[in-house]
Design a protein around this motif. Sequence first.
Motif, PDB file in Angstrom:
ATOM      1  N   SER B 335       0.868  -1.169   0.000  1.00 30.25           N
ATOM      2  CA  SER B 335       0.000   0.000   0.000  1.00 30.25           C
ATOM      3  C   SER B 335       0.905   1.219   0.000  1.00 30.25           C
ATOM      4  CB  SER B 335      -0.904   0.003   1.239  1.00 30.25           C
ATOM      5  OG  SER B 335      -0.112   0.252   2.387  1.00 30.25           O
ATOM      6  N   ARG B 336       0.283   2.382   0.100  1.00 32.36           N
ATOM      7  CA  ARG B 336       1.081   3.607   0.131  1.00 32.36           C
ATOM      8  C   ARG B 336       2.030   3.606   1.318  1.00 32.36           C
ATOM      9  NH1 ARG B 336      -3.349   7.221  -0.127  1.00 32.36           N
ATOM     10  NH2 ARG B 336      -3.158   7.432   2.108  1.00 32.36           N
ATOM     11  N   LYS B 337       1.674   2.870   2.346  1.00 34.98           N
ATOM     12  CA  LYS B 337       2.434   2.943   3.590  1.00 34.98           C
ATOM     13  C   LYS B 337       3.273   1.714   3.874  1.00 34.98           C
ATOM     14  CE  LYS B 337      -0.628   6.076   5.971  1.00 34.98           C
ATOM     15  NZ  LYS B 337      -1.366   6.343   7.175  1.00 34.98           N
ATOM     16  N   ILE B 338       3.096   0.682   3.099  1.00 32.91           N
ATOM     17  CA  ILE B 338       3.822  -0.557   3.398  1.00 32.91           C
ATOM     18  C   ILE B 338       4.564  -1.037   2.156  1.00 32.91           C
ATOM     19  CG2 ILE B 338       3.614  -2.966   4.130  1.00 32.91           C
ATOM     20  CD1 ILE B 338       1.099  -2.167   5.672  1.00 32.91           C
ATOM     21  N   ASN B 339       5.832  -1.311   2.346  1.00 26.19           N
ATOM     22  CA  ASN B 339       6.649  -1.845   1.260  1.00 26.19           C
ATOM     23  C   ASN B 339       7.375  -3.090   1.758  1.00 26.19           C
ATOM     24  OD1 ASN B 339       9.738  -1.835   0.191  1.00 26.19           O
ATOM     25  ND2 ASN B 339       8.320  -1.355  -1.467  1.00 26.19           N
ATOM     26  N   ILE B 340       7.424  -4.084   0.898  1.00 24.41           N
ATOM     27  CA  ILE B 340       8.181  -5.292   1.238  1.00 24.41           C
ATOM     28  C   ILE B 340       9.202  -5.539   0.141  1.00 24.41           C
ATOM     29  CG2 ILE B 340       8.043  -7.803   1.527  1.00 24.41           C
ATOM     30  CD1 ILE B 340       5.300  -7.358   2.792  1.00 24.41           C
ATOM     31  N   ASN B 341      10.397  -5.826   0.581  1.00 31.72           N
ATOM     32  CA  ASN B 341      11.504  -6.061  -0.323  1.00 31.72           C
ATOM     33  C   ASN B 341      12.139  -7.374   0.114  1.00 31.72           C
ATOM     34  OD1 ASN B 341      14.686  -5.374  -0.819  1.00 31.72           O
ATOM     35  ND2 ASN B 341      13.376  -4.438  -2.334  1.00 31.72           N
ATOM     36  N   ALA B 342      12.118  -8.366  -0.730  1.00 28.52           N
ATOM     37  CA  ALA B 342      12.643  -9.663  -0.303  1.00 28.52           C
ATOM     38  C   ALA B 342      13.377 -10.321  -1.459  1.00 28.52           C
ATOM     39  CB  ALA B 342      11.498 -10.556   0.164  1.00 28.52           C
ATOM     40  N   GLY B 343      14.247 -11.225  -1.120  1.00 27.75           N
ATOM     41  CA  GLY B 343      14.989 -11.879  -2.186  1.00 27.75           C
ATOM     42  C   GLY B 343      15.744 -13.091  -1.723  1.00 27.75           C
ATOM     43  N   ALA B 344      16.322 -13.759  -2.691  1.00 29.74           N
ATOM     44  CA  ALA B 344      17.158 -14.925  -2.406  1.00 29.74           C
ATOM     45  C   ALA B 344      18.285 -14.930  -3.412  1.00 29.74           C
ATOM     46  CB  ALA B 344      16.335 -16.197  -2.538  1.00 29.74           C
ATOM     47  N   LEU B 345      19.451 -15.385  -2.985  1.00 28.62           N
ATOM     48  CA  LEU B 345      20.543 -15.500  -3.941  1.00 28.62           C
ATOM     49  C   LEU B 345      21.376 -16.744  -3.658  1.00 28.62           C
ATOM     50  CD1 LEU B 345      23.541 -13.137  -3.405  1.00 28.62           C
ATOM     51  CD2 LEU B 345      21.777 -13.325  -1.704  1.00 28.62           C
ATOM     52  N   TYR B 346      21.995 -17.190  -4.706  1.00 29.30           N
ATOM     53  CA  TYR B 346      22.862 -18.352  -4.603  1.00 29.30           C
ATOM     54  C   TYR B 346      24.152 -17.979  -5.325  1.00 29.30           C
ATOM     55  CZ  TYR B 346      24.787 -22.980  -5.399  1.00 29.30           C
ATOM     56  OH  TYR B 346      25.633 -24.056  -5.429  1.00 29.30           O
ATOM     57  N   TYR B 347      25.290 -18.292  -4.723  1.00 27.53           N
ATOM     58  CA  TYR B 347      26.532 -18.035  -5.446  1.00 27.53           C
ATOM     59  C   TYR B 347      27.567 -19.112  -5.179  1.00 27.53           C
ATOM     60  CZ  TYR B 347      27.876 -15.516  -1.097  1.00 27.53           C
ATOM     61  OH  TYR B 347      28.118 -15.155   0.201  1.00 27.53           O
ATOM     62  N   HIS B 348      28.358 -19.317  -6.197  1.00 31.37           N
ATOM     63  CA  HIS B 348      29.384 -20.351  -6.149  1.00 31.37           C
ATOM     64  C   HIS B 348      30.742 -19.675  -6.306  1.00 31.37           C
ATOM     65  CE1 HIS B 348      31.576 -23.732  -8.536  1.00 31.37           C
ATOM     66  NE2 HIS B 348      31.968 -23.714  -7.278  1.00 31.37           N
ATOM     67  N   ASP B 349      31.591 -19.844  -5.306  1.00 33.62           N
ATOM     68  CA  ASP B 349      32.955 -19.301  -5.365  1.00 33.62           C
ATOM     69  C   ASP B 349      33.923 -20.430  -5.684  1.00 33.62           C
ATOM     70  OD1 ASP B 349      31.958 -16.876  -4.599  1.00 33.62           O
ATOM     71  OD2 ASP B 349      32.655 -16.987  -2.529  1.00 33.62           O
ATOM     72  N   LYS B 350      34.866 -20.115  -6.545  1.00 32.89           N
ATOM     73  CA  LYS B 350      35.864 -21.125  -6.877  1.00 32.89           C
ATOM     74  C   LYS B 350      37.236 -20.463  -6.892  1.00 32.89           C
ATOM     75  CE  LYS B 350      37.107 -24.412 -10.471  1.00 32.89           C
ATOM     76  NZ  LYS B 350      36.837 -24.850 -11.844  1.00 32.89           N
ATOM     77  N   ALA B 351      38.211 -21.095  -6.267  1.00 32.48           N
ATOM     78  CA  ALA B 351      39.569 -20.556  -6.261  1.00 32.48           C
ATOM     79  C   ALA B 351      40.526 -21.582  -6.847  1.00 32.48           C
ATOM     80  CB  ALA B 351      39.982 -20.220  -4.829  1.00 32.48           C
ATOM     81  N   GLU B 352      41.536 -21.066  -7.542  1.00 33.48           N
ATOM     82  CA  GLU B 352      42.550 -21.962  -8.110  1.00 33.48           C
ATOM     83  C   GLU B 352      43.937 -21.391  -7.836  1.00 33.48           C
ATOM     84  OE1 GLU B 352      42.312 -22.506 -12.334  1.00 33.48           O
ATOM     85  OE2 GLU B 352      44.135 -23.753 -12.378  1.00 33.48           O
ATOM     86  N   ASP B 353      44.767 -22.196  -7.254  1.00 38.35           N
ATOM     87  CA  ASP B 353      46.147 -21.798  -6.972  1.00 38.35           C
ATOM     88  C   ASP B 353      46.962 -21.904  -8.268  1.00 38.35           C
ATOM     89  OD1 ASP B 353      48.725 -21.444  -6.150  1.00 38.35           O
ATOM     90  OD2 ASP B 353      48.798 -23.227  -4.868  1.00 38.35           O
ATOM     91  N   LEU B 354      47.290 -20.752  -8.841  1.00 35.58           N
ATOM     92  CA  LEU B 354      47.989 -20.770 -10.129  1.00 35.58           C
ATOM     93  C   LEU B 354      49.451 -21.182  -9.988  1.00 35.58           C
ATOM     94  CD1 LEU B 354      46.500 -17.530 -11.736  1.00 35.58           C
ATOM     95  CD2 LEU B 354      45.819 -19.892 -12.155  1.00 35.58           C
ATOM     96  N   LEU B 355      49.976 -21.153  -8.768  1.00 35.70           N
ATOM     97  CA  LEU B 355      51.367 -21.577  -8.552  1.00 35.70           C
ATOM     98  C   LEU B 355      51.467 -23.087  -8.338  1.00 35.70           C
ATOM     99  CD1 LEU B 355      52.669 -18.730  -6.199  1.00 35.70           C
ATOM    100  CD2 LEU B 355      52.832 -18.893  -8.683  1.00 35.70           C
ATOM    101  N   LYS B 356      50.318 -23.726  -8.305  1.00 32.64           N
ATOM    102  CA  LYS B 356      50.232 -25.183  -8.128  1.00 32.64           C
ATOM    103  C   LYS B 356      51.011 -25.644  -6.896  1.00 32.64           C
ATOM    104  CE  LYS B 356      47.916 -25.316 -11.965  1.00 32.64           C
ATOM    105  NZ  LYS B 356      46.462 -25.227 -11.849  1.00 32.64           N
ATOM    106  N   SER B 357      50.821 -24.930  -5.820  1.00 34.36           N
ATOM    107  CA  SER B 357      51.542 -25.280  -4.583  1.00 34.36           C
ATOM    108  C   SER B 357      50.640 -26.021  -3.598  1.00 34.36           C
ATOM    109  CB  SER B 357      52.079 -24.001  -3.932  1.00 34.36           C
ATOM    110  OG  SER B 357      50.984 -23.169  -3.551  1.00 34.36           O
ATOM    111  N   ASN B 358      49.521 -26.493  -4.083  1.00 34.24           N
ATOM    112  CA  ASN B 358      48.551 -27.205  -3.226  1.00 34.24           C
ATOM    113  C   ASN B 358      48.170 -26.360  -2.015  1.00 34.24           C
ATOM    114  OD1 ASN B 358      48.508 -29.462  -4.909  1.00 34.24           O
ATOM    115  ND2 ASN B 358      50.371 -30.271  -3.951  1.00 34.24           N
TER     116      ASN B 358
END
Lengths: 169, 656
Positions: B335-358
Amino acid sequence: MKNKRNFFFILILIASFHAHAQTTNYQSYAVLIHGLIKYSAWPNQQSEFKITVLGNSKAYSEMEKSLAGKNINGHTIRVDKAEDIAGIQGADIVYISEGKSNAIQEVVKATTNAAAIIITEREGLVRKGAGISFIIVDNKLRFDINNTDLEKRQIKVSAQFASLANETL
Amino acid sequence: MKRFIILVFAGLGFQAQAQDLDSLLNISAYTQESELQEQLNHATTVASGKALTTRETPGILSVVTADEIQKAGARDLTDILRLIPGFDIAQDLQFVVGAGMRGNWANDGKILILLNGFPMNDLLYQKNALLNHFPVDFIERIEIIRGPGSALYGGSAEYGVINIITKSTESLNGIAVTGAGGVSRDSLGRANAGVMAVQHGKNMSWDISAYKGKSIVSDQSYQNMSKRGPAQDLRRTSYADPVNMNLGLQYKNLSFRTMYDTYDVSEPSVKTSFQQYFATLKYDWKVAQKITITPQIMFTHQTPWSTWNKSTNAYTFRTQASRVTGNLLVNYDVSRKININAGALYYHDKAEDLLKSNHYNGSNYMNLYNYAVFAQGLLVHRLANVTLGFRYEKNSRTDGAFVPRLALTKKIENFHFKALYSEAFRTPSIENIVLAQNGKISPERTHVFELEVGYQFTPEMLIAVNGFSLNNHNAIIYANEEQMDGSFISYYSNYSKTGTQGIEAIYSIRKKKWYVNLSYSYARPVQGNTVTSYTISLSDKQYLGMLSHKVTLNSNVTLIKGLSLNPSVIVGSKRYTYTPNLGPPAEGTLPAYTLVNAFLRYEPASLPFTIGAGVYDLLNQRPAIPQAYDGDYAAIPGKSREYILKLSYQFNFAKK
């Protein structure tokens, strides 16, 4: 003593700043009320048209400055101020200030069947028996209108003016 | 406004026989806005789902406009942040300079920096590099939440959010070229240049920009902490060089943006590089008049903190990280007086050691899977606006974090108040997890109370004061321990408590021909701080490298039409640091400083260019940039007085 004097000097300085710090544009309330009177008709209207402001509002001084004594549709406008319900008798418009908003039921009761529009500074009071309630939408001054109440009071507001309402009951 | 004035006169004079009824729809509820009010009434969504003015938004907010940045002649983002109450800069390590906030070291994943919506914090540590990094001359507006933003922005907005919006997404419709040069002592302090083109169409808009810079970190000599080797001349051995390229396309409600950003910073023995690429696609789907659903996907690819040892000519750390994010946001005006803001997110992080030092516990790869859900409700009531929200976030390696938020705000005529309670968190990042002591690390949690009151004495003058109490629990802290064989082991672990309490005050007066912004901020550590690497025995009144008191003044005066003078002053109290020593580092004091700057800017109305010249650190006080924790880096000596020249040219496209 010197500190006291400085303190009062600062107080006066702050008060003088405050005097020029009006941010709500009460002139706009007077402009909309002028439009309402111009585009509405009251039954058995006398030559004098009486607006009574219940409580303290800066809109009173604006209306007194810009409406009092003017002739609209052949009626001379008079602007009064009332501190209690007894003072609103005979008014064509009862303007309820923000501070007196809680008196809406008493005002409705006191003006039952009278040809008076109750205008409220506080938004939403059209649902409690007011004819018009001001509302600020996107920094613009708008109004909600209660046509049912106005019809009951035999006050005719032109369709063009009523169409400006933000919400119509 | 002209139409409004005409209307008021018509209304007041009552001479108009045929009143334009439609014009009654456009009567301003407020008196004519002063320039200050225009700023204060600018609605922003940075701290809420629905746009609210800065005085009612549920956060302690500072907004810096392009006009202020240009007039102050800011050299980089640090010049701007130093003028904000509570902000300061300090060294992280390897001459990477980050932000301190409200007396706390905050670069360690506690401040989120967004550039046109892209999170600039690196994916490995969640840090930022500020010195001479961001293209300040292209900035349209910076919105700074000087407080927690986790409920809206997640696990790297624990202490604050800096939202940078460049002109590419807003005001420009043409081509702009900018250049800035600085000379300090007998060396070239900086040379930055950029070009931007933006075109707005009815349905389609595009923008493109490129920016490249070159700067030295300091022009003084630097002695490392252990005093091994001679002092180094930083004019020859240090630099901070950025490159930024940005492309945005918008067709109706569909928008695409991509950005490439690199930043190289060097101290005498080590060069550190940050390289990142972003792309995002977003669609604002108007399901109904009151409901907008926004699906968004974002891809981030980074190679941050690549560390090149200058003496061995080899990388000692080189890892790439990527993130793919899917996000769904719903905004519903109930309504003029009520606002709802909602959401969901999914994320995938990936790291790689480029020096191959395990590096990742015996592997060269590491994956993190994360999800978050969040919601905010806003109720606009005549007594107060109530914001209630929460966020829950969890990754696959650590515990989840749930943070609620409650805010009461209201502007009543000239007065406003904000009462805010927020919980915030910091998600352990990839390196926090892999370097966790005993393999266990938990999200960091912060509880923040804030109370602000403000009063607008005149349309041109505002005073606002706020107090805060910030209590951090489970702080994720880096430690470096020397072993018996002389080698070092680095790890992260949770410390039970840290944080600060303090006050901030601002006074703004803005007239047609001049303005003054004055601020004061004070912070002191909370009782029972357990993070020893933030402390020093010389004082228990402030943390290592952080300011206790700061006063800022930013002002402008128009001398003649188009010509303005912009003096600014930053007064900082004394700070503490470790200083170089042959044995263990010695404790030392950095004296209080007064940075006086002045910038003269000429913007002829009839010509498409502006020119400005100024001086930074007029008194040549050279405040050093200390390390904000006990991390074996000596303070970076402050740059000496710098003379700045700025030029810009703008060509506007014809309006279609």
